[in-house]
Design an enzyme around this catalytic site. Structure first.
Site, PDB file in Angstrom:
ATOM      1  CD1 TRP A  60      -1.278  -2.545   1.461  1.00 22.70           C
ATOM      2  CD2 TRP A  60      -3.148  -1.249   1.464  1.00 22.70           C
ATOM      3  NE1 TRP A  60      -2.198  -3.202   1.700  1.00 22.70           N
ATOM      4  CE2 TRP A  60      -3.642  -2.435   1.607  1.00 22.70           C
ATOM      5  CE3 TRP A  60      -4.156  -0.382   1.580  1.00 22.70           C
ATOM      6  CZ2 TRP A  60      -4.823  -2.989   1.885  1.00 22.70           C
ATOM      7  CZ3 TRP A  60      -5.576  -0.486   1.687  1.00 22.70           C
ATOM      8  CH2 TRP A  60      -5.701  -1.975   1.891  1.00 22.70           C
ATOM      9  CB  VAL A 115       1.036   7.891  -1.225  1.00 20.84           C
ATOM     10  CG1 VAL A 115       0.497   8.968  -1.822  1.00 20.84           C
ATOM     11  CG2 VAL A 115       0.343   7.550  -0.189  1.00 20.84           C
ATOM     12  CD  GLN A 118       8.751   5.595  -4.431  1.00 19.99           C
ATOM     13  OE1 GLN A 118       7.790   5.253  -4.664  1.00 19.99           O
ATOM     14  NE2 GLN A 118       9.488   6.724  -4.196  1.00 19.99           N
ATOM     15  CG  HIS A 119       8.531  -1.429  -0.934  1.00 18.79           C
ATOM     16  ND1 HIS A 119       8.206  -1.502   0.346  1.00 18.79           N
ATOM     17  CD2 HIS A 119       9.896  -1.826  -0.781  1.00 18.79           C
ATOM     18  CE1 HIS A 119       9.172  -1.728   1.331  1.00 18.79           C
ATOM     19  NE2 HIS A 119      10.142  -1.945   0.361  1.00 18.79           N
ATOM     20  CG  MET A 144       6.302   3.354   8.264  1.00 21.84           C
ATOM     21  SD  MET A 144       5.569   2.950   9.911  1.00 21.84           S
ATOM     22  CE  MET A 144       6.876   2.585  11.099  1.00 21.84           C
ATOM     23  CD  GLU A 193       3.239  -1.019   2.851  1.00 25.82           C
ATOM     24  OE1 GLU A 193       4.300  -0.795   2.753  1.00 25.82           O
ATOM     25  OE2 GLU A 193       2.487  -1.818   2.250  1.00 25.82           O
ATOM     26  CD  GLU A 201       7.055  14.753  -6.211  1.00 20.35           C
ATOM     27  OE1 GLU A 201       6.865  14.825  -4.757  1.00 20.35           O
ATOM     28  OE2 GLU A 201       6.512  13.698  -6.614  1.00 20.35           O
TER      29      GLU A 201
END
Length: 495
Positions: A167, A169, A188-189, A222, A230, A279
């Site tokens: 999960w 963003v 990133q994941h 996180m 998550e 950003e």
């Protein structure tokens, strides 16, 4: 702990404490909403809830701006605290310790509830009924490349073998009536999971949940270890699983109380132009590039759906409050796991995530009798080694007489305690995000750049009885004088 289970419960709580500003005057989705949100950040004003949006009158659709921003005096961290189940007046250290405590508990998985009872299923759109412009997605900044519907939602994706659901963003821009352009950085994941699908030559199933319960965007920000779900961590935080329902067209579960759910697949071999978009470093973005395409197969939404919107840019906004809070907590967990005597950690929101403040216990030198430079290096080795420290370029290590959540205290400690000649511990060519504006082109494209720990520690320079004491109100006057001054403050004529 108070578990707010929907965005609407969160909004009601914000209204109760005076942190919601309903705006019934007509406002334009084309830049005006974004400008109001930005102004609300600058003033630490209540979160704006837009109810009358140009071209969307009569739909019941609304936009909530600044859902995780800072608030005014009295409860500056209210939106963060409420989202994580704490009272509105919780301190930064209360919040961090609550997150770290949950980090040491076993995860609690979501609870599947009947779809018939799920608010997110009140309206279901498929095929020709799909149109992302059904919702009042604003053009946020004047230099944005398009309308960004995903600035504060959850991207939900699972590995092909079903072993790990992530999960997160990540921003998404409307590219067409049924397509989105997605920023998915490889390290990133979400990028790791997408790569696994691409290795099999398959598009990645994904659900984008917008307007979710307020704790979810925080856990989505996180840096939990690879393989950790998550939503399970949020369950550990609240002591109960969140409520989910099956999606309509992909094999994923989505939050039952979400305002809007967008389902589909991200192509492994197709791109579309995305950006620019401002950003978290706080500068007008200029870069536009090809990004992966999200093909939408279904949209479900609540009646009168509410779209949360973040206007990214200079501090303080949700990129700083959400990411900063959750990364600081994870780093504190890691520092304590290796046995370092650390009191707390905090990202200075005002530094746009460029300053991580690490507070050593006042007895650190008795606990670990080594020079402060060596202690600072040990801190840097832990911070920079993990995912949580990937975006951290500068660490300030202080003792716990400094209020690390107060930027004024941090600036004072940095200015007066870091030696200008040998107060820095350098770490060359560490893994790093590419968004810091000072990076060279080589550093940005290699995801590697130098990092530094600023040593603001004093304990090893003085005997215990000779250590400098902060000459504050609390330390500089007898208790009876302090109490007399506080009791008579209004009588002096102050308001």
């Amino acid at each position: 702990m108070t578990h707010l289970r929907s965005l609407r419960e969160f909004i009601a709580e914000l209204e109760r404490i005076g942190e919601l500003q309903q705006i019934d005057r007509e406002v334009d989705w084309n830049l005006e909403i974004g400008a109001i949100i930005r102004r609300s950040y600058d003033l630490r004003a209540p979160a704006p809830l837009f109810t009358n949006i140009t071209g969307y009158q009569g739909t019941g659709f609304r936009v909530l701006g600044a859902p995780g921003a800072l608030s005014g005096e009295g409860h500056p961290l209210a939106r963060i605290a409420l989202a994580l189940g704490l009272p509105a007046d919780a301190t930064g250290q209360d919040i961090i310790e609550t997150i770290v405590a949950a980090r040491n508990k076993p995860g609690i998985p979501p609870r599947v509830v009947p779809a018939a009872n799920a608010p997110c299923k009140q309206n279901i759109l498929r095929d020709n009924d799909i149109d992302l412009l059904t919702f009042p997605t604003p053009l946020i900044h004047g230099n944005d490349g398009g309308r960004y519907i995903q600035t504060y939602g959850m991207n939900i994706a699972r590995t092909p073998d079903g072993s790990w659901t992530n999960w997160s963003v990540n921003r998404m821009m409307i590219a067409g009536r049924n397509t989105l352009a997605c920023l998915i950085p490889g390290p990133q994941h979400l990028g790791i999971i997408r790569a696994k699908w691409a290795q099999e030559g398959k598009p990645m199933p994904i659900a984008l949940a917008l307007g979710v319960e307020p704790g979810l965007p925080f856990v989505g920000g996180m840096p939990l270890p690879e393989g950790v779900d998550e939503s399970h961590f949020l369950g550990a935080l609240f002591g109960e699983g969140i409520e989910v329902v099956p999606a309509e067209t992909v094999d994923l579960h989505v939050p039952a109380t979400a305002e809007i759910v967008v389902e589909g697949h991200i192509a492994f071999d197709e791109t579309v132009m995305e950006g620019p978009m401002n950003e978290y470093p706080g500068y007008n973005a200029m870069e536009q590039s090809l990004k992966p395409v999200f093909h939408v197969s279904a949209i479900t939404h609540r009646d009168g759906a509410i779209l949360p919107v973040v206007a990214a840019g200079p501090p303080v906004e949700e990129d700083h409050t959400v990411t900063g809070t959750m990364h600081a907590a994870e780093i504190l967990h890691q520092l304590r796991e290796v046995g370092l005597p650390i009191a707390s950690t905090w990202f200075s929101y005002e530094s746009a995530m460029h300053w991580l403040i690490v507070s050593a216990r006042s007895d650190w030198h008795e606990t670990l009798p080594i020079p402060s430079a060596e202690f600072a290096r040990k801190v840097g080795e832990v911070v920079f080694a993990g995912k949580a420290g990937f975006g951290v370029p500068k660490v300030l290590v202080v003792e716990d007489d400094v209020d690390i959540a107060d930027v004024k205290d941090v600036v004072w400690a940095f200015a007066t305690r870091a030696h200008p000649e040998h107060g820095e511990v350098h770490f060359p060519a560490e893994p790093h995000v590419q968004l810091s504006v000072y990076l060279s082109e080589v550093e940005a494209h290699s995801y590697r750049a130098g990092k530094v720990v600023y040593n603001c520690l004093l304990a090893d320079l003085f005997s215990t009885e000779d250590r400098p004491v902060k000459g504050s109100f609390a330390n500089g006057w007898p208790t009876d004088v302090q109490q007399r001054v506080l009791a008579n403050w209004h009588d002096y004529g102050y308001r």
